[in-house]
Design an enzyme around this catalytic site. Structure first.
Site, PDB file in Angstrom:
ATOM      1  N   TYR A 120       0.820  -1.219   0.000  1.00  0.00           N
ATOM      2  CA  TYR A 120       0.000   0.000   0.000  1.00  0.00           C
ATOM      3  C   TYR A 120       0.853   1.268   0.000  1.00  0.00           C
ATOM      4  O   TYR A 120       0.366   2.352   0.300  1.00  0.00           O
ATOM      5  CB  TYR A 120      -0.953   0.006   1.202  1.00  0.00           C
ATOM      6  CG  TYR A 120      -2.076  -1.015   1.118  1.00  0.00           C
ATOM      7  CD1 TYR A 120      -2.320  -1.714  -0.059  1.00  0.00           C
ATOM      8  CD2 TYR A 120      -2.885  -1.278   2.199  1.00  0.00           C
ATOM      9  CE1 TYR A 120      -3.339  -2.654  -0.141  1.00  0.00           C
ATOM     10  CE2 TYR A 120      -3.916  -2.213   2.134  1.00  0.00           C
ATOM     11  CZ  TYR A 120      -4.131  -2.906   0.961  1.00  0.00           C
ATOM     12  OH  TYR A 120      -5.146  -3.827   0.889  1.00  0.00           O
ATOM     13  N   LYS A 167       5.104 -14.161   4.618  1.00  0.00           N
ATOM     14  CA  LYS A 167       5.273 -15.099   3.507  1.00  0.00           C
ATOM     15  C   LYS A 167       6.738 -15.002   3.072  1.00  0.00           C
ATOM     16  O   LYS A 167       7.062 -14.758   1.904  1.00  0.00           O
ATOM     17  CB  LYS A 167       4.293 -14.715   2.378  1.00  0.00           C
ATOM     18  CG  LYS A 167       4.143 -15.738   1.267  1.00  0.00           C
ATOM     19  CD  LYS A 167       3.295 -16.939   1.630  1.00  0.00           C
ATOM     20  CE  LYS A 167       3.259 -17.908   0.454  1.00  0.00           C
ATOM     21  NZ  LYS A 167       2.654 -19.208   0.792  1.00  0.00           N
ATOM     22  N   ASP A 203      -0.958 -17.740   4.315  1.00  0.00           N
ATOM     23  CA  ASP A 203      -1.999 -18.533   3.640  1.00  0.00           C
ATOM     24  C   ASP A 203      -2.480 -19.662   4.552  1.00  0.00           C
ATOM     25  O   ASP A 203      -3.679 -19.855   4.755  1.00  0.00           O
ATOM     26  CB  ASP A 203      -1.511 -19.054   2.285  1.00  0.00           C
ATOM     27  CG  ASP A 203      -0.106 -19.645   2.327  1.00  0.00           C
ATOM     28  OD1 ASP A 203       0.573 -19.539   3.372  1.00  0.00           O
ATOM     29  OD2 ASP A 203       0.323 -20.217   1.314  1.00  0.00           O
ATOM     30  N   ASP A 227      -5.001  -6.566   6.389  1.00  0.00           N
ATOM     31  CA  ASP A 227      -6.283  -6.135   5.828  1.00  0.00           C
ATOM     32  C   ASP A 227      -7.155  -7.353   5.542  1.00  0.00           C
ATOM     33  O   ASP A 227      -8.319  -7.428   5.943  1.00  0.00           O
ATOM     34  CB  ASP A 227      -5.987  -5.367   4.527  1.00  0.00           C
ATOM     35  CG  ASP A 227      -7.125  -4.447   4.136  1.00  0.00           C
ATOM     36  OD1 ASP A 227      -8.083  -4.302   4.914  1.00  0.00           O
ATOM     37  OD2 ASP A 227      -7.044  -3.876   3.029  1.00  0.00           O
ATOM     38  N   ASP A 231     -10.449  -9.057   7.989  1.00  0.00           N
ATOM     39  CA  ASP A 231     -11.803  -9.202   7.439  1.00  0.00           C
ATOM     40  C   ASP A 231     -12.272 -10.651   7.538  1.00  0.00           C
ATOM     41  O   ASP A 231     -13.446 -10.920   7.810  1.00  0.00           O
ATOM     42  CB  ASP A 231     -11.855  -8.754   5.968  1.00  0.00           C
ATOM     43  CG  ASP A 231     -12.229  -7.283   5.835  1.00  0.00           C
ATOM     44  OD1 ASP A 231     -11.914  -6.519   6.759  1.00  0.00           O
ATOM     45  OD2 ASP A 231     -12.838  -6.908   4.813  1.00  0.00           O
TER      46      ASP A 231
END
Ligand code: ATP
Ligand code: MG
Length: 330
Positions: A120, A167, A203, A227, A231
């Site tokens: 971002y 990751k 993941d 983010d 959620d």
């Protein structure tokens, strides 16, 4: 000592309905100076600018801000406001409450998300016809800051598990740097046992969070991972009307519900104010009013359990019914 100054920015849609409830709650537990300002679609329609300078300055100068939501102009409002408070950490608790339907009723997680860089950072280009690239920025400073914040948050809020999402097996350079800094901070941190610090590939973590959310406490994440994973966790606890968030800066902070302006129900007076009131509890904690924050949280929990409830939770109460019930509890 003069009263803490709280900027109040309701914004659009249900922001106009739920923020006043949070202000009443803050007013009931403390002595604050409220400074009202606005931003969002309605302000843009009137003035051509979704975020007037006066609002930006009010937020930057306040000790903390309670914000509602912005509609189509959200990116033009929320991103600069997070910057106005120098926010480096986005804190998103996802907790299930008695009396509220949840896929995983024992969930009690807090995502601590890096709020300034990663993918971002805003560095995207079309390098040639048909090919676009994005630059992911990861710095030692921001990685250490978020790790330190996450470990401190865990200790202060009674969580003994900290998980670092990454990751680094694929993004060796960027997430490798993030992970190394988190490991350093973990080693330096006196109050968290190293055996309670867990590193998780993001993941696999997504799957484990769905299956066994109770294995986790505080989850420290790079920006995008935080983010997405927060959620996902929101889905485990049942409903946007319940989820608060904090954008924490060094000096001040911006506190807002995770939900948006909800144009489908805006104006009906039935929005659930709980997410915004719980955001106000985070604001209180940020200003050092821990006892008051606890009281506000307890009041929201009692009302969630006993009612009245807004339609999103299966009831037929209005925003004000719920607000008044919370105030009565207080
Ligand atoms: P925005 O573009 O401002 O995010 P949106 O259409 O995405 O608007 P959200 O606010 O994100 O709407 O809400 C998504 C759904 O959840 C909507 O159906 C909305 O009515 C519902 N919802 C969100 N917040 C609340 C709340 N506080 N109380 C009740 N329902 C809510
Ligand atoms: Mg939305």
């Amino acid at each position: 000592m003069s009263a803490d100054r709280i900027a109040v920015v309701p914004g659009d849609g249900i922001g106009q309905e739920v923020v006043p409830v949070a202000v009443d709650v803050l007013d009931a537990v403390g002595n604050f100076e409220f400074v009202h300002a606005n931003a969002g679609d309605a302000v843009a329609a009137e003035t051509g600018d979704p975020l007037p300078d006066a609002t930006y300055e009010t937020v930057a100068d306040a000790d903390a801000t309670i914000f509602g939501a912005a509609g189509d102009t959200a990116a033009d409002v929320v991103l600069p406001l997070r910057e106005a408070v120098g926010s480096f950490a986005n804190v998103r608790p996802a907790r299930a409450y008695p009396g509220v339907d949840a896929l995983q009723p024992e969930t009690d997680l807090v995502f601590v998300r890096e709020n300034t860089e990663g993918v971002y950072a805003g560095i995207e280009d079309e390098i040639t016809e048909g090919v676009s690239t994005l630059t992911r920025v990861v710095t030692d400073d921001a990685s250490r800051d978020i790790a330190e914040f996450g470990f401190d948050y865990a200790v202060e809020n009674g969580y003994d598990d900290v998980t670092v999402a990454h990751k680094a097996n694929v993004m060796r350079e960027t997430d490798g740097r993030f992970l190394d800094r988190c490991r350093e901070v973990a080693r330096e941190h006196p109050d968290i046992d190293e055996s309670e610090v867990d590193e998780a590939l993001m993941d696999a973590l997504a799957m484990h969070l769905v299956q066994r959310p109770t294995d986790y406490g505080v989850v420290v994440c790079p920006n995008l991972a935080g983010d997405v994973l927060s959620d996902l966790a929101a889905g485990l606890v049942g409903g946007l009307g319940l989820l608060p968030s904090a954008n924490v800066g060094r000096e001040n902070g911006l506190f807002e519900p995770v939900h948006g302006s909800a144009p489908d129900i805006a104006g009906d007076g039935v929005a659930n104010p709980s997410a915004t009131v719980l955001s106000a509890a985070m604001l209180l904690e940020h200003l050092g009013y821990d006892e008051e924050a606890g009281r506000v949280r307890d009041a929201v929990e009692s009302v969630l359990e006993a009612g009245p409830r807004t339609p999103d939770l299966g009831g037929d109460a209005t925003t004000d019914d719920v607000g008044n019930a919370i105030l009565d509890e207080l």
